[in-house]
Design a protein around this motif. Structure first.
Motif: not given
Length: 82
Positions: A1-25
């Motif tokens: 996985m390229a560095l950019a893809k890893s960063m994008e995945k983390l960005k999505k996970y943080f967005a889920r965390l902020e949206a209160g969707k922790v169970k989806k992570i």
């Protein structure tokens, strides 16, 4: 996985965390990102050792710093979702 893809995945996970969707992570997914980032870190360290030009070493060090920051973010996220 390229560095950019890893960063994008983390960005999505943080967005889920902020949206209160922790169970989806899933912790296993975050762990997979950490493993891939750690592999990238090792790869960059090897590239820095082999690089001859100072400018290339500098660019690789910047990538290494970014990678380490992303590893720290991923570990923090893992602590939050457990």
């Amino acid at each position: 996985m390229a560095l950019a893809k890893s960063m994008e995945k983390l960005k999505k996970y943080f967005a889920r965390l902020e949206a209160g969707k922790v169970k989806k992570i899933k912790p296993s997914h975050v762990e997979k990102v950490i493993v891939k980032l750690a592999a990238k870190e090792r790869s960059l360290l090897e590239e820095i050792e082999a690089a001859r030009k100072p400018s290339k070493k500098q660019r690789l060090r910047q990538k290494l710093d970014t990678t380490r920051q992303q590893i720290d973010r991923a570990r923090w996220l893992m602590d939050e979702i457990r």
